[in-house]
Write a protein that holds these residues in place. Structure first.
Motif, PDB file in Angstrom:
ATOM      1  N   VAL A 273       0.794  -1.230   0.124  1.00 50.73           N
ATOM      2  CA  VAL A 273      -0.178   0.060   0.010  1.00 50.73           C
ATOM      3  C   VAL A 273       0.985   1.103  -0.098  1.00 50.73           C
ATOM      4  N   GLY A 274       0.744   2.033  -0.726  1.00 47.33           N
ATOM      5  CA  GLY A 274       1.357   3.331  -1.091  1.00 47.33           C
ATOM      6  C   GLY A 274       0.713   4.444  -0.327  1.00 47.33           C
ATOM      7  N   TYR A 275       1.257   5.108   0.669  1.00 49.14           N
ATOM      8  CA  TYR A 275       0.723   6.144   1.183  1.00 49.14           C
ATOM      9  C   TYR A 275       1.262   7.569   0.667  1.00 49.14           C
ATOM     10  N   GLY A 276       0.713   8.180  -0.269  1.00 47.31           N
ATOM     11  CA  GLY A 276       1.292   9.499  -0.954  1.00 47.31           C
ATOM     12  C   GLY A 276       0.719  10.684  -0.178  1.00 47.31           C
ATOM     13  N   ILE A 277       1.528  11.706  -0.317  1.00 48.18           N
ATOM     14  CA  ILE A 277       1.228  13.024   0.133  1.00 48.18           C
ATOM     15  C   ILE A 277       0.183  13.655  -0.887  1.00 48.18           C
ATOM     16  N   ASN A 278      -0.978  13.702  -0.498  1.00 46.15           N
ATOM     17  CA  ASN A 278      -2.147  14.256  -1.555  1.00 46.15           C
ATOM     18  C   ASN A 278      -2.549  15.794  -1.521  1.00 46.15           C
ATOM     19  N   ARG A 279      -2.079  16.405  -0.208  1.00 43.27           N
ATOM     20  CA  ARG A 279      -2.386  17.755  -0.250  1.00 43.27           C
ATOM     21  C   ARG A 279      -1.498  18.594   0.602  1.00 43.27           C
ATOM     22  N   ALA A 280      -1.306  19.673   0.273  1.00 45.83           N
ATOM     23  CA  ALA A 280      -0.150  20.295   0.620  1.00 45.83           C
ATOM     24  C   ALA A 280      -0.794  21.231   1.975  1.00 45.83           C
ATOM     25  N   ALA A 281       0.084  21.499   2.879  1.00 46.09           N
ATOM     26  CA  ALA A 281      -0.263  22.300   4.179  1.00 46.09           C
ATOM     27  C   ALA A 281      -0.561  23.499   3.625  1.00 46.09           C
ATOM     28  N   ASN A 282      -1.665  24.177   4.213  1.00 47.56           N
ATOM     29  CA  ASN A 282      -1.484  25.603   3.996  1.00 47.56           C
ATOM     30  C   ASN A 282      -1.639  26.474   5.262  1.00 47.56           C
ATOM     31  N   PRO A 283      -0.519  26.825   5.966  1.00 44.90           N
ATOM     32  CA  PRO A 283      -0.986  27.583   7.361  1.00 44.90           C
ATOM     33  C   PRO A 283      -1.409  28.885   7.297  1.00 44.90           C
ATOM     34  N   ASN A 284      -1.745  29.292   5.993  1.00 47.45           N
ATOM     35  CA  ASN A 284      -2.464  30.777   5.908  1.00 47.45           C
ATOM     36  C   ASN A 284      -3.653  30.702   5.952  1.00 47.45           C
ATOM     37  N   LEU A 285      -4.329  29.456   5.888  1.00 45.77           N
ATOM     38  CA  LEU A 285      -5.973  29.216   5.409  1.00 45.77           C
ATOM     39  C   LEU A 285      -6.690  29.742   6.462  1.00 45.77           C
ATOM     40  N   LYS A 286      -7.776  30.556   6.048  1.00 44.17           N
ATOM     41  CA  LYS A 286      -8.443  31.454   7.060  1.00 44.17           C
ATOM     42  C   LYS A 286      -9.801  31.357   6.554  1.00 44.17           C
ATOM     43  N   TRP A 287     -10.692  32.102   7.370  1.00 42.25           N
ATOM     44  CA  TRP A 287     -12.145  32.196   6.974  1.00 42.25           C
ATOM     45  C   TRP A 287     -12.340  32.973   5.645  1.00 42.25           C
ATOM     46  N   GLU A 288     -13.544  32.937   5.227  1.00 41.42           N
ATOM     47  CA  GLU A 288     -13.857  33.968   4.191  1.00 41.42           C
ATOM     48  C   GLU A 288     -14.771  34.992   4.929  1.00 41.42           C
ATOM     49  N   SER A 289     -14.332  36.140   4.276  1.00 37.83           N
ATOM     50  CA  SER A 289     -14.831  37.359   5.221  1.00 37.83           C
ATOM     51  C   SER A 289     -15.766  38.248   4.173  1.00 37.83           C
ATOM     52  N   THR A 290     -16.932  38.493   4.976  1.00 35.33           N
ATOM     53  CA  THR A 290     -17.780  39.398   4.025  1.00 35.33           C
ATOM     54  C   THR A 290     -17.956  40.803   5.022  1.00 35.33           C
ATOM     55  N   LYS A 291     -17.948  41.715   4.090  1.00 31.78           N
ATOM     56  CA  LYS A 291     -18.202  43.149   4.256  1.00 31.78           C
ATOM     57  C   LYS A 291     -19.578  43.426   3.907  1.00 31.78           C
ATOM     58  N   GLN A 292     -20.106  43.927   5.069  1.00 29.78           N
ATOM     59  CA  GLN A 292     -21.534  44.270   4.675  1.00 29.78           C
ATOM     60  C   GLN A 292     -22.236  45.450   5.216  1.00 29.78           C
ATOM     61  N   THR A 293     -22.505  46.563   4.183  1.00 32.14           N
ATOM     62  CA  THR A 293     -23.202  47.663   4.687  1.00 32.14           C
ATOM     63  C   THR A 293     -24.657  47.706   4.525  1.00 32.14           C
ATOM     64  N   ASP A 294     -25.505  48.234   5.465  1.00 30.44           N
ATOM     65  CA  ASP A 294     -26.656  48.097   5.287  1.00 30.44           C
ATOM     66  C   ASP A 294     -27.516  49.542   5.652  1.00 30.44           C
ATOM     67  N   ILE A 295     -28.322  49.964   4.864  1.00 32.81           N
ATOM     68  CA  ILE A 295     -29.187  51.290   5.413  1.00 32.81           C
ATOM     69  C   ILE A 295     -30.763  50.864   5.302  1.00 32.81           C
ATOM     70  N   GLY A 296     -31.528  51.246   6.142  1.00 29.44           N
ATOM     71  CA  GLY A 296     -32.809  51.030   6.105  1.00 29.44           C
ATOM     72  C   GLY A 296     -33.707  51.857   6.976  1.00 29.44           C
ATOM     73  N   PHE A 297     -34.977  51.879   6.934  1.00 30.39           N
ATOM     74  CA  PHE A 297     -35.784  52.766   7.758  1.00 30.39           C
ATOM     75  C   PHE A 297     -36.962  52.047   8.003  1.00 30.39           C
ATOM     76  N   ASP A 298     -37.511  52.147   9.206  1.00 31.56           N
ATOM     77  CA  ASP A 298     -38.876  51.799   9.728  1.00 31.56           C
ATOM     78  C   ASP A 298     -39.582  52.722   9.892  1.00 31.56           C
ATOM     79  N   ILE A 299     -41.213  52.342   9.531  1.00 32.88           N
ATOM     80  CA  ILE A 299     -42.008  53.537   9.629  1.00 32.88           C
ATOM     81  C   ILE A 299     -43.219  52.649  10.209  1.00 32.88           C
ATOM     82  N   GLY A 300     -43.708  53.585  11.092  1.00 31.66           N
ATOM     83  CA  GLY A 300     -44.957  52.959  11.546  1.00 31.66           C
ATOM     84  C   GLY A 300     -46.205  54.452  11.460  1.00 31.66           C
ATOM     85  N   LEU A 301     -47.233  54.176  10.777  1.00 30.64           N
ATOM     86  CA  LEU A 301     -48.298  55.167  10.562  1.00 30.64           C
ATOM     87  C   LEU A 301     -49.644  54.851  11.193  1.00 30.64           C
TER      88      LEU A 301
END
Lengths: 485, 1069
Positions: free
Chosen positions: B700-728
């Motif tokens: 049985v051959g055990y091969g290295i099939n994936r490289a290490a990625n010590p920098n891998l991190k989260w996906e990051s989302t910047k979000q801007t929201d403007i809104g208003f609420d009205i009651g009449l």
């Protein structure tokens, strides 16, 4: 006062709760998952890594049993190939050899870090390192011959994924590593014949390395003597010999000797070697891996009725001569019947090994190296090449045979030419021919001889394959004659 | 990780103390960990008044239940002078002598104004305001008054959900919240639901929102009993979600379950029973029509070589006549059934002075409309809350859920991969000419002289597989809470979610795979556990006109999962099958173990000034084991503000607005999206082993099939929201509007590596996707009085755009439905690609404009085509149809979606309905490729009868052109390299659906009180009642590939969604 105690109680409660809070360790310690941190800790694990390194080459080779076929198509022996070598040619070979090297370096690195701690196994470590370094030399030897300056990665190189390599190592430095690895391997590998690398394989490979260093592109002719000495040592040790009967050279019982020194092994239970790839349509084969027609006709005309041709080639099937095959070309017979049984052939599997180093090759290397080192052929050099010629003609090996032996009194140049020609025939379809072509710079001569229509495609740039595009981009250079965006 | 726990003990301890130190202005911390009282006397702000004469007013504030109210606000009317009550509900106020009125207020209670006269001691009882109570919404790690929100949060009350009875919480969300897409990709009982909040951020990282149930992260909506839900909050913008840091990018759904309330024990029982059926069948030919069509096609196969022949018809005239008489087999009738569904629900709740409790049990038993599919869920939930003393309380809840289903696990692109999916796709295209059973009572095989011989009997595929999937879940959640100092609350929670799953599958010899492999079965078992500890410190203080809330949290989570599987084949005895693994001739076993840990520190500040200007800022630091070693910690800030314009006197004086608020927020959230150990290099064995030692099976051959990625991190989302609420009109008309823009960066995509590394690629943070959209919700009470009408309408649209794929010009997605569909067997022939500058879900293919008419024969001839052939559009006008004519042929993402909820009440009657739909999206109807494949193969669709003929030229179904005619025309076709990715199969999947309608009648109190009941309600509900759509498949709400949002928009073989009617009673005593 009561109130005050109440406060205190709250503080204690809170303090207590805070004290049970702890952080988790964020360093991953995987279980049930194989990664470099928990692998190569025993000899058998390390050998599994070496197996994986061979899997990579095997993959290139076994996928249709054709390690060399596509990659060496531009030589004169294989049918096809017009010497128009485009970008990306050979990139799979490059890729697989580096995959192999990655696994081999993994073993070397782990051992260096002291991963094998079992006291019973300490004595086996040198032998393991011998295997690993032999295999590394083999991989780099292929790469340096085909691609020239290459990225040289060893167990000491920082991870090239995170530290991209921006320079290629000059050919001579690559050879320095190869020679060092092989010298180590000679000292540490066991003597004997097995599918695994042996001391003899390391010697034979080192002879080939020196011989190549003595020729183009390095042309360090001092290495002829080294090649001669290494080959002579191997011959004198007497561990290997020619299989006397030329029809038995590729028999399965001769897979691991006396002639076969190291080969791509093939077994009953591997599903990857389909012998039908080599055969003509009349044998239900694929019909495309034939010999170049003009090259074959040249051989057949130059050595009429040479038994070796019948032993190594498919010149007829079931009474039908090759001229009547649909393809109208001869095919290679080394890897098919009668060497393997019909059932195997029909089941699209094979136990035939594909030689990488064999004794006939060592004899011819000796002849070439001795002639070049000594300024002319010695009796010993003559004897070496004549042994191969006598075997090819199915006559006794040790009895001089003027009809078959090379004419005496040849000049250094003529003898050299005769040895290279003998290699051409003896090693047919063992994918060694391209290396002879490039180290002896034969392209113009051969193309003129067989396919003058391709002469327009030939240039000195063809003596190196292109570096794969993306690699070349990061390395900042490409071999001459190829373009990288 | 116990060792680690000790190792980090000190660090964590210190960190937490630091948090406390900074949030405790009056206290310092000694190294020993005890808190030392530094400043003993607190001084109340006097609001800057220079006071000549003062008096001290003291008192206690209590709720109408007699509980003291700590933190209640006591203000001198018309000033900023005031204080808040302490942990015992007492206050001391130093006020000018001339003060006349105090205003006492507390969240959830009606504010009171008290004329104080000369009193110096005042005890006030505030009345709980149900109206206002319902206006409190749960936010991450706390709750807030709805009117104080600065972010975009939709709150749905459990009672509203239960008005329209449903078996599933996730599906109950559909159509109720703007910006929330709920897609049931298939109708399998207990099957998965796809929920997306504000579009898709990620390509490979998953887009499912984080579900938090009672503070425990990583919950499962499907396993939740809808009756247990008190409220659901959907956090949409970064201001709301950033508090969940690296898990917040896809939005967050907070579920709060019901708790016991003080009062006499109350027992509630509901029972529903009903039936489900297939919404509509596919339109396929009866046996007679099919036989004639097959014969007609066969007749065209008249020149296979150089000689014209007369082919023998497949069916004789007598056979056709017999088919006309008996109609043949209706395969869809054979495999679908009217399926019963029933649901029991019993709960008991109540509370004493210091203890409240609730016990709730449910039993759902649902059969599927496809034979042999079912889902059962037993759930038991119980919780108890204890007030230990005035300043501490404790609560514990436990839920146990047992799910049992008989439906195969749904793999990606399940259509053909499992027997049930196979049944769905195959049944309509099995010829009606074949009886179910042969003369010996065996399942009929497909005849070899027409159709696809390999097709398996759909009834056998449906009935014969054994699929026994059991899941046992346990959720435990406990907290202890201290109001350990005036204005401070410290809450420690600990929880665990565990799930043990075991799936037994067996395909016997009557099934295709079982036949081929002598029976095939698998046992898969897995154990999942998630532990979470959150320590929440809250500081809440009203300083005259300033209201400040600070929340500081330290949290740790551990997720452990492991499992194993055994796959066997070649079973000696079919009957014992997978329950006798020993009978298998071949066994393949595997197992895995994944651990994951997250440490988090987070804080939030809410500040309001004069209750008009609101500011919220939050910050979270997440350290996760799955991140690469160079990026173990991620940081997620957010800030938001709101201006309650309606509180400004110039607006207030207008008297129009009960509410007018403008909001704005910005923040960064993350998507963890990395599996455990993914940042490490890995080795694996291969199937093809080189015989290095001499024998490939054991080498049985055990091969290295994936490289290490010590920098891998989260996906990051910047979000801007403007809104208003009205009651009449006093809140009778409300509206909420939001506009948002999101950019997600560091997308996890494959990045090319130089191959000298030994790898071709590595997963890295490259690539970027943008989303923007609008959301509008309008609600109100158009009719009040005896006849009431409450309505709410929401509509939202989202536009996505791929910005960067890490240098790639296009990223293909495999949407291979299996052999026989003629497209996308490889990535470079994909239907779906992502391309920078293009939205998600663009379909690539050739446009077809129906068929060539007789009048166009000259034009057709230019392409080497005959009248009746398919007319492809020559996009580049080069006279050839080939790969260079590929273009965009469809769009899988809707332009907008909407929901309209209504409730009409008249006396004891209630009528509620939900209309919901999407607009502007296409589906690639893969099923039709084979249903309309001309000829003697599988073309069973009624469309075949509409094929092109001289008399019927206006059709997109090509003619049956005889081989001899085609040869005689001697044309050279310029149509080459075309596969089945053609616009003919692209259909508009927009739909409007009456999702749910319920008519309920509550028996009048006067009657039921006589039989000792508090409430008795009976109702009838229809679900999926009718759908207006042009889509011709089973249901326009479908997706056959669900692992990746870039692969939505295909339909083949997905379990159809059912239509159902249920009756229910609901009684309380």
């Amino acid at each position: 006062m009561k109130n005050k105690y109440g406060f205190l109680k709250r503080y204690f409660a809170v303090s207590f709760l805070i004290s049970v809070v702890a952080c988790q360790d964020l360093v991953e310690q995987p279980k049930g998952f194989v990664y470099p941190g928990n692998f190569n800790t025993t000899i058998s694990q390390a050998e599994a890594s070496l197996t994986a390194s061979m899997n990579a080459l095997w993959c290139e080779w076994c996928s249709n049993y054709s390690y060399g076929y596509g990659n060496f198509i531009h030589d004169d022996v294989l049918d096809g190939g017009d010497l128009e070598i485009g970008n990306g040619f050979g990139s799979d070979l490059w890729n697989q050899h580096y995959i192999a090297l990655n696994n081999i370096n993994g073993v070397l690195k782990a051992v260096k870090l002291g991963s094998i701690t079992n006291s019973d196994e300490q004595s086996e470590i040198p032998g393991l390192l011998g295997q690993a370094r032999y295999l590394r030399a083999f991989n780099y030897f292929t790469l340096v011959r085909l691609f020239g300056d290459i990225p040289l990665i060893t167990e000491d190189t920082p991870d090239p994924v995170t530290n991209p390599i921006s320079e290629r190592t000059p050919i001579a430095d690559v050879y320095a590593l190869i020679v060092g690895d092989l010298e180590f391997a000679i000292d540490n590998l066991p003597v004997g014949n097995s599918p695994k690398p042996s001391r003899g394989a390391a010697q034979a490979l080192l002879a080939k390395v020196y011989l190549t260093m003595a020729t183009a592109p390095l042309n360090e002719t001092a290495n002829y003597a080294k090649a001669r000495d290494v080959a002579k040592a191997l011959i004198d040790e007497g561990m290997y010999s020619l299989v006397p009967d030329v029809f038995e050279v590729f028999s399965p019982e001769n897979k691991f000797g006396p002639e076969n020194i190291w080969s791509y092994n093939s077994t009953e239970d591997d599903q990857n070697t389909d012998p039908q790839i080599w055969t003509p349509g009349i044998m239900d084969g694929w019909g495309d891996a034939s010999l170049d027609l003009l090259w074959a006709e040249n051989w057949l005309a130059a050595r009429p009725n040479e038994p070796r041709q019948d032993a190594y080639l498919i010149l007829e099937y079931d009474g039908v001569p090759w001229t009547d095959f649909d393809e109208a070309k001869p095919f290679v017979g080394k890897y098919v019947m009668p060497y393997i049984p019909q059932e195997e052939y029909d089941a699209e599997s094979s136990t035939a090994n594909m030689p990488i180093l064999r004794y006939a090759d060592v004899l011819m290397m000796y002849a070439e190296a001795a002639n070049m080192a000594e300024g002319g052929p010695s009796a010993e050099a003559y004897n070496a090449i004549n042994m191969v010629r006598r075997r090819a003609n199915k006559v006794p090996l040790d009895i001089p045979n003027p009809a078959i032996d090379l004419a005496g009194g040849l000049s250094k140049a003529d003898f050299d030419k005769a040895v290279i020609e003998e290699r051409e025939f003896e090693l047919v379809f063992e994918f060694d021919r391209w290396y002879d072509i490039i180290r002896k710079r034969l392209l113009v001569e051969l193309t003129t001889k067989y396919h003058p229509e391709n002469l327009g495609n030939v240039s000195d740039d063809d003596y190196l394959y292109p570096i794969p595009d993306y690699d070349a981009k990061l390395l900042g250079s490409q071999n001459p004659g190829y373009t990288t965006e | 990780m116990n060792e680690a726990l000790h190792k980090n003990y000190k660090a964590a301890f210190g960190a937490l103390l630091c948090v406390i130190y900074f949030t405790l202005p009056g206290y310092s911390v000694t190294a020993a960990g005890s808190i030392v009282h530094r400043i003993k006397n607190e001084e109340h702000s006097n609001g800057g008044y220079e006071i000549a004469k003062e008096r001290i007013i003291t008192g206690t504030v209590k709720g109408d239940d007699g509980q003291t109210l700590p933190g209640a606000s006591v203000l001198v009317k018309g000033t900023t002078l005031g204080t808040t009550t302490d942990s015992d509900g007492r206050f001391t106020l130093s006020a000018p002598d001339n003060v006349e009125t105090l205003v006492i207020s507390y969240i959830g209670y009606t504010s009171q104004e008290i004329a104080i006269g000369n009193q110096t001691v005042i005890n006030i009882t505030l009345i709980a305001d149900m109206q206002i109570l319902s206006e409190v919404v749960v936010v991450g790690y706390g709750s807030q008054k709805k009117s104080d929100l600065t972010g975009s949060i939709v709150s749905i009350k459990g009672d509203d959900v239960m008005q329209l009875p449903t078996q599933r919480v996730d599906q109950a969300l559909q159509g109720r919240a703007a910006g929330v897409m709920v897609l049931s990709p298939s109708g399998v009982p207990g099957g998965p639901t796809t929920i997306r909040i504000r579009g898709m951020n990620s390509i490979n990282g998953g887009n499912a929102p984080l579900v938090v149930i009672d503070g425990l992260q990583g919950g499962d909506l499907n396993s939740l009993n809808p009756n247990d839900v008190e409220s659901m909050e959907i956090l949409k913008d970064a201001s709301a979600t950033a508090i969940y840091g690296s898990q917040g990018a896809n939005g967050v759904i907070l579920i709060t379950t019901k708790k016991g309330k003080k009062g006499a024990p109350m027992i509630n029982y509901t029972y529903t029973v009903g039936a489900q059926q297939l919404r509509s069948k596919l339109d396929v030919m009866n046996a007679g029509d099919f036989a004639r069509t097959a014969n007609a096609f066969k007749a065209t196969q008249n020149q296979p070589g150089n000689v014209v022949i007369v082919p023998t018809p497949i069916f004789t005239d007598a056979e056709v006549a017999a088919f006309d008489k008996n109609g043949g087999t209706d395969w869809q009738n054979e495999i679908y059934q009217t399926a019963p569904i029933q649901n029991h629900q019993l709960s008991l709740s109540g509370g004493f002075d210091k203890v409240q409790y609730l016990v709730s049990g449910g039993y759902l038993d649902q059969k599927g409309i496809l034979l042999n599919s079912s889902f059962k869920r037993f759930s038991l939930r119980t919780n108890v809350n204890v007030d230990i003393n005035k300043w501490s309380s404790f609560g514990l809840s436990w839920a146990g859920i047992k799910e049992q289903g008989n439906a195969p696990p749904f793999f990606d692109g399940a259509g053909n991969a499992d027997a049930l999916g196979y049944t769905v796709s195959v049944a309509p295209r099995w010829a009606a000419t074949i009886p179910v059973f042969d003369e010996f009572g065996n399942y009929n095989r497909h005849p070899s002289n027409y159709g696809e011989p390999g097709m398996w009997n759909p009834l056998a595929s449906a009935l014969e597989p054994l699929s026994d999937n059991g899941t046992l879940r346990n959720n435990v959640n406990a907290f202890i809470q201290f109001k350990f100092l005036k204005d401070f609350t410290f809450r420690v929670t600990g929880g665990a979610v565990t799930a043990n799953q075991d799936n037994y599958r067996y395909l016997n010899r009557e099934t295709k795979e079982g036949f081929q492999r002598g029976g095939q079965g698998s046992i898969i078992s897995s154990q999942f556990a998630r532990y979470q500890n959150s320590n929440i410190l809250t500081y809440d203080k009203q300083f005259s006109v300033h209201h400040l809330t600070i929340t500081a949290v330290s949290e740790q989570q551990v997720v452990l999962s492991k499992g194993s599987s055994v796959v066997g084949s070649g079973f000696l005895v079919d009957g014992a099958g997978i329950y006798d693994l020993g009978g298998a001739t071949s066994l393949v076993a595997s197992s895995y173990n994944n651990d994951k840990a997250i440490n988090s520190f987070l804080g939030r500040v809410n500040y309001s000034f004069k209750d008009k200007y609101l500011l919220t800022a939050s910050y979270r630091a997440d350290g996760a084991s799955v991140f690469g070693e160079n990026n173990k910690w991620g940081y997620f800030p957010s800030v938001s503000g709101a201006w309650k314009v309606s509180e400004e006197s110039f607006i207030k004086d207008l008297g129009w607005f009960s509410d007018l608020k403008i909001r704005g927020s910005w923040g960064i959230t993350g998507n963890q999206a990395i599996s455990p150990y993914e940042t490490l290099a890995s080795l694996s064995s291969s199937n093809n082993n080189y015989p290095y030692q001499g024998n490939s099976l054991s080498d049985v051959g055990y091969g290295i099939n994936r490289a290490a990625n010590p920098n891998l991190k989260w996906e990051s989302t910047k979000q801007t929201d403007i809104g208003f609420d009205i009651g009449l009109f006093n809140g009778r008309l409300t509206a909420t509007f939001d506009y948002y823009e999101k950019t997600t960066e560091n997308l996890l995509l494959s990045r090319q590596l130089p191959t000298y590394t030994g790898f071709n690629s590595i997963i890295d943070n490259v690539g970027s996707v943008g989303n923007k959209g609008i959301e509008l919700t309008i609600g109100g009470d158009p009719l009040v009085g005896d006849f009431k009408w409450n309505t709410s309408f929401n509509i939202s649209g989202n536009k996505s755009k791929v910005l960067d794929l890490g240098g790639l010009t296009s990223l293909p997605f495999r949407t291979t439905p299996g052999a026989g569909y003629g497209f996308s067997t490889r990535n470079n022939n994909a239907l779906l690609y992502l391309k920078p500058g293009s939205p998600f879900g663009e379909m690539t293919g050739w446009i077809t404009d129906g068929t060539w008419g007789e009048a166009e024969s000259d034009k057709a001839a230019l392409f080497g085509q005959l009248p009746g052939d398919i007319k492809y559009r020559d996009i580049n006008n080069d006279g050839k149809i080939n790969r260079s004519d590929l273009t965009v042929i469809g769009q899988a993402q809707p332009k907008f979606m909407f929901g309209w909820n209504n409730r009409f009440s008249y006396k004891n009657f209630d009528l509620m309905f939900l209309i919901q739909g999407v607009q502007g999206n296409d589906l690639f109807n893969v099923n039709r490729i084979r249903l309309e494949r001309p000829g003697d193969s599988e073309g069973t669709s009624n469309a075949m009868l509409d094929r092109w003929t001289i008399e019927n030229q206006d059709t997109d179904v090509p003619a049956f052109t005889s081989q001899s005619d085609r040869k005689a025309a001697a044309l050279t076709s310029t149509v080459s390299g075309i596969d089945t990715r053609v616009s003919r199969w692209v259909e508009d999947a927009s739909y409007i659906r009456l999702n749910n309608i319920t008519l309920a009648y509550s028996i009048p109190q006067s009657i039921i009180s006589k039989i000792g009941l508090n409430k008795l309600r009976a109702y009838v509900t229809g679900s999926n009642v009718f759908t207006i759509t042009k889509y011709t498949g089973y249901d326009p709400e479908v997706s056959s590939f669900n692992t990746n949002d870039a692969r939505l928009g295909l339909d083949f073989g997905s379990y159809p969604t059912a239509r159902s009617v249920v009756f229910g009673i609901d009684l309380t005593f």
